[in-house]
Design a protein around this motif. Sequence first.
Motif, PDB file in Angstrom:
ATOM      1  N   PHE A   1       8.364 -47.865  -3.905  1.00  0.00           N
ATOM      2  CA  PHE A   1       7.941 -47.918  -2.510  1.00  0.00           C
ATOM      3  C   PHE A   1       8.614 -46.792  -1.740  1.00  0.00           C
ATOM      4  O   PHE A   1       9.819 -46.585  -1.843  1.00  0.00           O
ATOM      5  N   ASP A   2       7.838 -46.056  -0.957  1.00  0.00           N
ATOM      6  CA  ASP A   2       8.339 -44.898  -0.208  1.00  0.00           C
ATOM      7  C   ASP A   2       8.320 -45.227   1.284  1.00  0.00           C
ATOM      8  O   ASP A   2       7.328 -44.980   1.972  1.00  0.00           O
ATOM      9  N   MET A   3       9.410 -45.795   1.769  1.00  0.00           N
ATOM     10  CA  MET A   3       9.513 -46.195   3.169  1.00  0.00           C
ATOM     11  C   MET A   3       9.323 -45.016   4.114  1.00  0.00           C
ATOM     12  O   MET A   3       8.735 -45.152   5.184  1.00  0.00           O
ATOM     13  N   GLY A   4       9.775 -43.838   3.723  1.00  0.00           N
ATOM     14  CA  GLY A   4       9.666 -42.656   4.574  1.00  0.00           C
ATOM     15  C   GLY A   4       8.243 -42.168   4.782  1.00  0.00           C
ATOM     16  O   GLY A   4       7.965 -41.444   5.727  1.00  0.00           O
TER      17      GLY A   4
ATOM     18  N   SER B   1      -1.112 -51.353   4.206  1.00  0.00           N
ATOM     19  CA  SER B   1      -0.995 -50.082   3.481  1.00  0.00           C
ATOM     20  C   SER B   1       0.404 -49.958   2.905  1.00  0.00           C
ATOM     21  O   SER B   1       1.385 -50.306   3.557  1.00  0.00           O
ATOM     22  N   TYR B   2       0.467 -49.458   1.681  1.00  0.00           N
ATOM     23  CA  TYR B   2       1.737 -49.232   1.008  1.00  0.00           C
ATOM     24  C   TYR B   2       1.743 -47.815   0.438  1.00  0.00           C
ATOM     25  O   TYR B   2       0.746 -47.375  -0.143  1.00  0.00           O
ATOM     26  N   CYS B   3       2.852 -47.130   0.570  1.00  0.00           N
ATOM     27  CA  CYS B   3       2.990 -45.769   0.057  1.00  0.00           C
ATOM     28  C   CYS B   3       4.004 -45.790  -1.087  1.00  0.00           C
ATOM     29  O   CYS B   3       5.081 -46.370  -0.943  1.00  0.00           O
ATOM     30  N   PHE B   4       3.651 -45.139  -2.187  1.00  0.00           N
ATOM     31  CA  PHE B   4       4.517 -45.125  -3.358  1.00  0.00           C
ATOM     32  C   PHE B   4       4.697 -43.697  -3.864  1.00  0.00           C
ATOM     33  O   PHE B   4       3.767 -42.893  -3.823  1.00  0.00           O
ATOM     34  N   SER B   5       5.891 -43.420  -4.347  1.00  0.00           N
ATOM     35  CA  SER B   5       6.201 -42.142  -4.991  1.00  0.00           C
ATOM     36  C   SER B   5       6.449 -42.410  -6.469  1.00  0.00           C
ATOM     37  O   SER B   5       7.005 -43.458  -6.827  1.00  0.00           O
TER      38      SER B   5
END
Length: 150
Positions: A136-139, A34-38
């Motif tokens: 990429f949104d590490m938080g 899973s990857y989260c992006f802003s």
Amino acid sequence: MHRQKLKFLVKIKYLAFLFIIFSIPAYSDVTQESYCFSPVKNRPARIELRTYFDEDAGWQGAFVKYENSKETIPLVFVDSIEDQTQNGNPADRTTKWVEVVHGLITGEYEMENKGGNVGSLTYKNYKSQKSFGFVFDMGAQRTHGLGCDW
């Protein structure tokens, strides 16, 4: 003719994607990330990208889910290009998927990894020809398989 062939191949890959997704509990060699992006700008919403890879079958697929949306958008793997780096560092990789909405290819996602790190995601809508950038949104990353923490 080429476009019809591409549509046919995407539909076949889409059906394979659905088969793999629904058989994941029975087949444990599928890797899920899973990857989260802003968004780079305030529009569109944040996005989650989940990828699935089966090394034995040589298959991969993905889906995206926009923040506050209940629907997922299936993605069909198109290509992955690796650029070898100097001094034995991890390779840079660009991976491309097309999105399939109601059986039509409506856009593409391209993720860039720099070395071993996730870099950015770009979405291009085929109808409007507009492109949107994401970082990429590490938080927002959560424990494996739980999605993004927005």
